[in-house]
Write a protein that holds these residues in place. Structure first.
Motif, short mmCIF file in Angstrom:
data_model
loop_
_atom_site.label_atom_id
_atom_site.label_comp_id
_atom_site.label_asym_id
_atom_site.label_seq_id
_atom_site.Cartn_x
_atom_site.Cartn_y
_atom_site.Cartn_z
N PHE A 198 0.84 -1.20 0.00
CA PHE A 198 0.00 0.00 0.00
C PHE A 198 0.88 1.26 0.00
CE2 PHE A 198 -2.84 3.18 1.87
CZ PHE A 198 -4.05 2.90 1.27
N GLY A 199 1.88 1.29 0.86
CA GLY A 199 2.77 2.44 0.94
C GLY A 199 3.59 2.62 -0.33
N SER A 200 3.99 1.50 -0.94
CA SER A 200 4.75 1.58 -2.19
C SER A 200 3.92 2.23 -3.30
CB SER A 200 5.21 0.19 -2.62
OG SER A 200 6.09 -0.37 -1.68
N PHE A 201 2.65 1.86 -3.38
CA PHE A 201 1.79 2.48 -4.40
C PHE A 201 1.65 3.98 -4.16
CE2 PHE A 201 -0.33 -1.84 -5.10
CZ PHE A 201 0.30 -2.03 -6.32
N LEU A 202 1.51 4.39 -2.91
CA LEU A 202 1.40 5.81 -2.60
C LEU A 202 2.66 6.56 -3.05
CD1 LEU A 202 -0.24 5.84 0.96
CD2 LEU A 202 -1.33 6.35 -1.23
N GLY A 203 3.82 5.97 -2.77
CA GLY A 203 5.06 6.62 -3.14
C GLY A 203 5.28 6.68 -4.64
N ILE A 204 5.05 5.57 -5.33
CA ILE A 204 5.25 5.52 -6.78
C ILE A 204 4.30 6.48 -7.49
CG2 ILE A 204 4.98 4.06 -8.82
CD1 ILE A 204 5.90 1.70 -6.99
N PHE A 205 3.02 6.45 -7.10
CA PHE A 205 2.05 7.26 -7.82
C PHE A 205 2.10 8.74 -7.44
CE2 PHE A 205 0.31 3.28 -9.20
CZ PHE A 205 -0.28 3.59 -10.43
N HIS A 206 2.78 9.07 -6.36
CA HIS A 206 3.01 10.49 -6.08
C HIS A 206 3.86 11.08 -7.21
CE1 HIS A 206 3.29 14.01 -3.42
NE2 HIS A 206 4.51 14.15 -3.93
N ILE A 207 4.89 10.36 -7.60
CA ILE A 207 5.74 10.82 -8.71
C ILE A 207 4.97 10.77 -10.02
CG2 ILE A 207 7.85 10.33 -10.00
CD1 ILE A 207 8.95 9.07 -7.38
N VAL A 208 4.21 9.70 -10.24
CA VAL A 208 3.41 9.58 -11.46
C VAL A 208 2.43 10.74 -11.59
CG1 VAL A 208 1.67 8.19 -12.64
CG2 VAL A 208 3.64 7.07 -11.57
N GLN A 209 1.77 11.09 -10.48
CA GLN A 209 0.81 12.21 -10.52
C GLN A 209 1.48 13.52 -10.90
OE1 GLN A 209 -2.37 12.79 -7.52
NE2 GLN A 209 -1.47 11.01 -6.51
N ILE A 210 2.63 13.80 -10.32
CA ILE A 210 3.33 15.05 -10.61
C ILE A 210 3.68 15.13 -12.09
CG2 ILE A 210 5.44 16.36 -10.20
CD1 ILE A 210 5.39 15.30 -7.32
N ILE A 211 4.22 14.03 -12.63
CA ILE A 211 4.58 14.01 -14.05
C ILE A 211 3.33 14.16 -14.92
CG2 ILE A 211 5.53 12.58 -15.90
CD1 ILE A 211 7.38 11.33 -13.78
N ALA A 212 2.28 13.43 -14.57
CA ALA A 212 1.04 13.47 -15.35
C ALA A 212 0.47 14.88 -15.41
CB ALA A 212 0.02 12.50 -14.77
N ALA A 218 -4.75 13.66 -17.77
CA ALA A 218 -3.77 12.60 -17.47
C ALA A 218 -3.63 12.43 -15.96
CB ALA A 218 -2.42 12.95 -18.09
N HIS A 219 -3.67 13.53 -15.23
CA HIS A 219 -3.60 13.45 -13.77
C HIS A 219 -4.78 12.66 -13.22
CE1 HIS A 219 -4.38 15.28 -9.67
NE2 HIS A 219 -3.28 14.58 -9.52
N LYS A 220 -5.96 12.95 -13.76
CA LYS A 220 -7.16 12.25 -13.29
C LYS A 220 -7.05 10.75 -13.55
CE LYS A 220 -11.70 10.99 -13.34
NZ LYS A 220 -12.27 9.71 -13.78
N LYS A 221 -6.54 10.38 -14.71
CA LYS A 221 -6.38 8.95 -15.02
C LYS A 221 -5.36 8.29 -14.09
CE LYS A 221 -7.79 9.15 -19.87
NZ LYS A 221 -7.37 8.93 -21.28
#
Length: 243
Positions: A17-31, A39-42
């Motif tokens: 669960f924590g790994s997903f939060l960390g990974i997608f924090h970066i993904v959200q910023i890039i998106a 793209a952010h919404k997706k």
């Protein structure tokens, strides 16, 4: 047995669960910075799919039922009971086509990877429970946004989570403000069942082998009706489903 299994499985769950939060924090910023709001919404939708189904590590059985299919050509106010932090990933994923925005406490707007970033950048109303003027102003802004773009808003009228599954009464205030700003909105109750059981032993261990569900109930028209009557009808619909 559920508690014993929880001791074994909870560390793995928290790691994933924590790994997903960390990974997608970066993904959200890039998106958001590179590709824009769509793209952010997706990226947020995909994040919440993984957050929700990471519960299967605990042996959790996840169900969604649509007893009513909300329209997507008008504003929707989803009024749900609140049992757990896991309520929200289910709502975001299962109701993703309605672009749900949240009324959330201001404390969640900082310090939590992925979640805080999304709340700050998705149009959520971050309210200070100790400052009623600020809270009402933020909810009014969200109501305008929902009305302008035919988005949906998610509100937990109980005001706080129920830690034992016993529903509190729905409060009128937030729904009243939203309806004033989006008078053609349809109220759609959502019954969330048994999510509290995941936390029955606290944060550690989490309970293994639970069955949880989200049920979308029949919409309630609001125009020309008393707000207290509308809120009571939504509350009773959720109570009846949980019963």
């Amino acid at each position: 047995m559920k508690k014993i299994l929880g001791y074994i499985l909870t560390p793995l769950f928290y790691l994933v669960f924590g790994s997903f939060l960390g990974i997608f924090h970066i993904v959200q910023i890039i998106a958001l910075k590179v590709f824009g709001k769509k793209a952010h919404k997706k990226s947020v939708d995909v994040l919440n799919f993984f957050l929700l189904y990471s519960l299967t590590i605990l042996g959790t059985r996840i169900k969604v039922k649509f007893k009513f299919t909300p329209p997507n050509d008008r504003p929707i106010i989803f009024a749900a009971n609140h049992q757990s932090m896991f309520d929200i990933p289910g709502i975001i994923w299962f109701l993703r086509k309605y672009y749900p925005k949240f009324v959330s406490k201001i404390e969640l707007g900082k310090g939590i990877p992925s979640i805080s970033y999304n709340l700050r950048n998705s149009g959520a109303a971050l309210i200070n429970r100790k400052d009623s003027k600020q809270a009402l102003t933020e909810i009014a802004k969200l109501g305008k946004l929902v009305a302008q773009h035919n988005y949906s808003v998610v509100i937990f009228p109980e005001g706080t989570r129920s830690k034992n599954g016993q529903m509190k009464n729905f409060a009128v205030g937030g729904l009243n403000i939203l309806l004033k700003k989006a008078p053609n909105a349809l109220i759609v109750p959502v019954a969330i069942k048994n999510n509290w059981r995941i936390h029955r032993f606290g944060k550690f261990p989490l309970s293994a082998g639970e069955s949880v569900s989200w049920t979308v109930l029949k919409g309630i028209e609001s125009q020309g009706r008393n707000i207290e009557e509308i809120v009571l009808e939504a509350e009773q619909a959720v109570r009846a489903e949980l019963a």
